[in-house]
Design an enzyme around this catalytic site. Sequence first.
Site, PDB file in Angstrom:
ATOM      1  N   LYS A 120       0.823  -1.209   0.000  1.00 60.25           N
ATOM      2  CA  LYS A 120       0.000   0.000   0.000  1.00 60.25           C
ATOM      3  C   LYS A 120       0.860   1.263   0.000  1.00 60.25           C
ATOM      4  O   LYS A 120       0.496   2.282  -0.590  1.00 60.25           O
ATOM      5  CB  LYS A 120      -0.951  -0.010   1.191  1.00 60.25           C
ATOM      6  CG  LYS A 120      -2.112  -0.989   1.029  1.00 60.25           C
ATOM      7  CD  LYS A 120      -3.068  -0.884   2.192  1.00 60.25           C
ATOM      8  CE  LYS A 120      -4.346  -1.676   1.935  1.00 60.25           C
ATOM      9  NZ  LYS A 120      -4.108  -3.079   1.634  1.00 60.25           N
ATOM     10  N   LYS A 162      -3.057   0.658   8.622  1.00 59.45           N
ATOM     11  CA  LYS A 162      -3.403  -0.291   7.560  1.00 59.45           C
ATOM     12  C   LYS A 162      -2.182  -1.115   7.195  1.00 59.45           C
ATOM     13  O   LYS A 162      -1.084  -0.572   7.005  1.00 59.45           O
ATOM     14  CB  LYS A 162      -3.906   0.443   6.313  1.00 59.45           C
ATOM     15  CG  LYS A 162      -5.181   1.211   6.519  1.00 59.45           C
ATOM     16  CD  LYS A 162      -5.529   2.078   5.323  1.00 59.45           C
ATOM     17  CE  LYS A 162      -5.868   1.263   4.113  1.00 59.45           C
ATOM     18  NZ  LYS A 162      -6.334   2.132   2.997  1.00 59.45           N
ATOM     19  N   GLY A 168      -9.440  -6.619   2.635  1.00 58.22           N
ATOM     20  CA  GLY A 168     -10.583  -7.219   3.302  1.00 58.22           C
ATOM     21  C   GLY A 168     -10.752  -6.797   4.737  1.00 58.22           C
ATOM     22  O   GLY A 168     -11.371  -7.508   5.526  1.00 58.22           O
ATOM     23  N   GLY A 169     -10.196  -5.643   5.123  1.00 64.14           N
ATOM     24  CA  GLY A 169     -10.359  -5.162   6.489  1.00 64.14           C
ATOM     25  C   GLY A 169      -9.412  -5.780   7.489  1.00 64.14           C
ATOM     26  O   GLY A 169      -9.445  -5.432   8.669  1.00 64.14           O
ATOM     27  N   HIS A 212     -17.254   5.209   0.821  1.00 68.25           N
ATOM     28  CA  HIS A 212     -16.313   4.298   0.154  1.00 68.25           C
ATOM     29  C   HIS A 212     -16.907   4.006  -1.227  1.00 68.25           C
ATOM     30  O   HIS A 212     -17.876   3.254  -1.352  1.00 68.25           O
ATOM     31  CB  HIS A 212     -16.182   3.015   0.978  1.00 68.25           C
ATOM     32  CG  HIS A 212     -15.247   2.012   0.405  1.00 68.25           C
ATOM     33  ND1 HIS A 212     -14.466   1.186   1.190  1.00 68.25           N
ATOM     34  CD2 HIS A 212     -14.944   1.672  -0.870  1.00 68.25           C
ATOM     35  CE1 HIS A 212     -13.746   0.388   0.414  1.00 68.25           C
ATOM     36  NE2 HIS A 212     -14.031   0.667  -0.839  1.00 68.25           N
ATOM     37  N   HIS A 239     -14.510  -2.954   9.065  1.00 63.95           N
ATOM     38  CA  HIS A 239     -13.875  -2.542   7.818  1.00 63.95           C
ATOM     39  C   HIS A 239     -14.171  -3.518   6.682  1.00 63.95           C
ATOM     40  O   HIS A 239     -13.473  -3.519   5.667  1.00 63.95           O
ATOM     41  CB  HIS A 239     -12.356  -2.395   7.983  1.00 63.95           C
ATOM     42  CG  HIS A 239     -11.964  -1.396   9.020  1.00 63.95           C
ATOM     43  ND1 HIS A 239     -12.167  -0.046   8.870  1.00 63.95           N
ATOM     44  CD2 HIS A 239     -11.402  -1.543  10.243  1.00 63.95           C
ATOM     45  CE1 HIS A 239     -11.743   0.590   9.935  1.00 63.95           C
ATOM     46  NE2 HIS A 239     -11.276  -0.293  10.796  1.00 63.95           N
ATOM     47  N   GLU A 279     -10.203   1.790  -5.348  1.00 64.00           N
ATOM     48  CA  GLU A 279     -11.067   2.214  -4.254  1.00 64.00           C
ATOM     49  C   GLU A 279     -10.715   3.641  -3.834  1.00 64.00           C
ATOM     50  O   GLU A 279      -9.546   3.981  -3.661  1.00 64.00           O
ATOM     51  CB  GLU A 279     -10.932   1.255  -3.077  1.00 64.00           C
ATOM     52  CG  GLU A 279     -11.280  -0.189  -3.451  1.00 64.00           C
ATOM     53  CD  GLU A 279     -11.413  -1.099  -2.246  1.00 64.00           C
ATOM     54  OE1 GLU A 279     -11.094  -0.659  -1.128  1.00 64.00           O
ATOM     55  OE2 GLU A 279     -11.836  -2.251  -2.432  1.00 64.00           O
ATOM     56  N   ARG A 296      -7.619  -7.778  -8.548  1.00 63.29           N
ATOM     57  CA  ARG A 296      -8.397  -9.013  -8.680  1.00 63.29           C
ATOM     58  C   ARG A 296      -9.864  -8.640  -8.878  1.00 63.29           C
ATOM     59  O   ARG A 296     -10.237  -7.473  -8.795  1.00 63.29           O
ATOM     60  CB  ARG A 296      -8.268  -9.874  -7.419  1.00 63.29           C
ATOM     61  CG  ARG A 296      -8.633  -9.106  -6.150  1.00 63.29           C
ATOM     62  CD  ARG A 296      -8.558  -9.985  -4.909  1.00 63.29           C
ATOM     63  NE  ARG A 296      -8.597  -9.215  -3.682  1.00 63.29           N
ATOM     64  CZ  ARG A 296      -9.679  -8.728  -3.097  1.00 63.29           C
ATOM     65  NH1 ARG A 296     -10.854  -8.908  -3.673  1.00 63.29           N
ATOM     66  NH2 ARG A 296      -9.608  -8.059  -1.958  1.00 63.29           N
TER      67      ARG A 296
END
Length: 674
Positions: A120, A162, A168-169, A212, A239, A279, A296
């Site tokens: 990230k 993060k 996926g949270g 989001h 999340h 996102e 993906r």
Amino acid sequence: MSEQLFEKILIANRGEIACRVIRTARQMGIRTVAVYSDADRGALHVSMADEAVHIGPAPSRDSYLVYERVIDAALKTGAQAIHPGYGFLSENAGFCQACGDNDIVFIGPPVAAIEAMGSKSAAKQIMEAAGVPLVPGYHGDDQDRAILKAAADDMGYPVLLKAVAGGGGKGMRQVWSAAEFDEALDAARREAMNGFGNDDMLVEKYLTQPRHVEIQVFCDSHDNGVYLFERDCSVQRRHQKVIEEAPAPGMTDELRAAMGEAALRAARAIDYQGAGTVEFLLDSDGAFYFMEMNTRLQVEHPVTEMITGQDLVEWQLRVAAGEPLPATQDELTLSGHAFEARIYAEDPDNDFLPVTGTLSFLQPPETSRHVRVDTGVLQGDEVSVYYDPMIAKLIVWDENRDKALQRLTRALREYRISGMTTNLDFLYNLANSAPFRAAELDTGFIEKHHSEIFHDSEAELEQEIPLAALYLVLEQERAAQRARAASGDANSPWFDAGAWRLNEPSVHSFELAIHDNHYPVSVEQTGSADGTRYRISFGGKTIQAQGNLNDSELSANLDGYLVRASVAEHDGSFSLYTQDSALAFSLVAPDIGDADDAAAGGGLTAPMNGTMVTLLVEPGTEVKANDALLVMEAMKMEHTIRAPKAGKVIAFYYQPGDLVDGGAELVEFEVSEQ
């Protein structure tokens, strides 16, 4: 069909996505190979595929995540390509490289694209260079605790931790003050290491009321790229997304184009190919910020399919086989509105903890062009501790948001699952809540509207308790009538359900359990010229009621107010659905003196089946109320167990790595004297 397409593909996943890929491949004339663990020998995706290969024990780290075994299965069966689904190996660059090394097509982006977005922090740097707007934050390589905390302190709380390799949270924590930082960082790092093998973190400013909104992008190997509009995924817990919809409410054509073009810039910056999702956080002023790119297909891709009429899995297979995109940007159109609700085996009343069990009864709503159910389970299947607790995805479509929302609530009301606690009633209440109907969405939606969604106000119960009581009495009478008819002795007193008592009124008395509270209720049967009436008393109130029961449909008159409801029974528990809400209730068994007084002691029990991750204090430690004692992991999520009161930890009954059954006592705990 193009000669470039595959004869046989392997699906390196399980559950509904494996079933989804198998269905599309079959329609395209492509044979499929499933892989499965010990826990999935009888799984639906295994029975649907043309071939299946066993790849190891139940834990995913010993089966689905061991990509050498997946590669071996493809080579053994002659599969020319592997579809990774989502989760597991779908964003694993090493797996993608191994596919190429073995002349197997990876149905997804190139290795370099996965690597670029796999971190990230690195992704933020690439996006900044590409002119994609970013949320302020620390994305550096120095992972020293003091550096991370200083960054959080400088940008001001709240912040969001993060995992750089996350998704996926998982590996994510909100931090609201400096005092919470260390515990949150430790928890996020453990979860990230467990889920991704990498505990590096980034720190971002946490926007308090963002939406989001994500853009579906698709690119091919011929330098073509399109965006297939947007999805609003703001409604989340832990999340993780709960209900998604497309298009995003209130989206203007200008903002859609701006976000779509930004998403394509993000994809082109890494030479992307295949399906991807960019996102964004969308602020209330219309500004949007890059959050991450998922290299993906996404769980929520069906809502995009419903509004565009495109099969994104078919697109994936064609692009992976070297074909150009099936449509240009100008050829893509947006039609109607779609919702997806994720049906989970979890307990919303217990902080959404996942649950396990057997699906003893499973009846989804009837499917049509308006209603779709994507699932990987059948009645009788087990929801185990080893995998994600999602049972199914319920997807609906109609020509506008209001009509689609009506279809969603109707389908949720018709969904029947027994054998375990699910989030069906929670979803029904959420979808029916006034703020959701008004599309007042942000990522804190559930917390902000908790009381309305969980439907636990006394005012609402004043109508629902009488409905529940009336249903129980009418159902008891109906059961007695069936027994009387079957017995051949219509006059037998053993089939009288009228609560008859000598020289006393006919009164049914019982106790309803709703949420964590008990409500004593009495129902007195009275006669009248226009049929049987009931006097329902609870909480100091009395209501005059009449009603009739037709199958599961209840028609009632409560003090002159006419109302309809439907009731579903699940292994002794009930769900009562009105037009506006759902209420879960059960009958409290009479206390005949067998209750175990040990429950009043200081023991702490496991809230679900899982694995012990770490012990946070030493035996003999004095702790305060709410201090963290240990961490368990179940279904890919961590759960921290805290001290219920001030006291002393005497001993732990499990050590890290041990499997723990739900309900097992974890800690010997001595409550301090007051």
